[in-house]
Design a protein around this motif. Structure first.
Motif: not given
Length: 271
Positions: A203-210, A240-245
């Motif tokens: 979903r687009n409203d999930a908390p910021p995620t790493l 938009e507030k999601i990153k992958q490392y």
């Protein structure tokens, strides 16, 4: 010589406040996060469903990191990772029931209950309920994702999952967990995405995620790829507030080099 004496005197004077201001930390262990004598209470639940809280004394409203241990939903014990200590944060280490003594899905219920307890009680331990970050390794990363991505779970406690300040799973399943599949007789090589998969709840409203995983060539079966798919589908959904490392050169047990990424993320995202 006079300069040297004055320099040493000044060093002593200005050093005293620094030592005086050193933060002291306290740990409270084995706090039950389910109310006693409530529906579903058993000896096993009373033993397993406890958490430890590590917090800085003399401070208020510090960010909180909820940490779930790994172990495939069949093993492991609650822990307060050393890498998260003495960083100015409140850390909550959660224990939960394990398969096969309970169905693995119960682990998610326990994780959700622990997060709800944190929201409602962490202010008494100097923590800021507006800055709660949820993390964990492997099975713990899966529990972090499931407890927050499926908004209906925290809603049972009258908590909006989007009040979580951030999600930081370490090498967590985003498909249905292999232990839940095993209970159904489904082999580990057969992926399933259903209501026990974080991917089911993009979903687009999930908390910021790493999302952090080990090297794709060294990780557990498909773990990098399923996180990459979760990342992509969240982006497609408009998050938009999601990153992958990807931790190059590290396998599934990549927690030590990943902790600085977690701490940086908390510092960046805290409200």
């Amino acid at each position: 010589m006079k300069f040297k004496k004055y320099f040493l005197l000044a060093l002593m004077i200005f050093s005293v406040p620094a030592f005086a201001q050193e933060t002291a930390y306290k740990t409270i262990q084995n706090i039950a996060y389910y109310p006693e004598n409530t529906e579903g209470a058993t000896e096993y639940r009373n033993k397993q469903c406890r958490l430890d809280v590590y917090y800085p004394e003399g401070k208020k409203d510090v960010p909180v990191i909820v940490w779930f241990h790994g172990g495939g939903l069949t093993g492991g014990v609650k822990e307060l990772p050393q890498a998260l200590k003495e960083k100015g944060y409140c850390v909550v280490g959660v224990g939960y029931r394990l398969s096969p003594k309970v169905k693995a899905a119960v682990c998610i219920e326990d994780a959700t209950a622990a997060i709800a307890w944190t929201f409602k009680n962490i202010a008494a331990y100097q923590g800021d309920p507006n800055n709660i970050f949820v993390s964990g390794h492997s099975a713990g990363g899966y529990l972090a994702l499931m407890s927050v991505m499926d908004k209906s779970r925290l809603a049972k406690y009258d908590i909006d999952a989007n009040e979580v300040a951030g999600l930081i799973p370490f090498s967590g399943h985003t498909i249905t967990h292999f232990t839940i599949r095993a209970e159904r007789g489904i082999p580990g090589e057969q992926p399933i995405i259903d209501a026990f998969a974080p991917l089911y709840f993009v979903r687009n409203d999930a908390p910021p995620t790493l999302l952090i995983t080990g090297d794709r060539e060294l990780e557990m079966l498909g773990r990098y790829e399923e996180n990459a798919y979760f990342y992509r589908m969240m982006k497609v959904a408009g998050q938009e507030k999601i990153k992958q490392y990807e931790m190059q050169g590290y396998g599934h047990n990549m927690t030590h080099p990943a902790f600085p990424l977690l701490l940086n993320f908390v510092a960046e995202q805290k409200r």
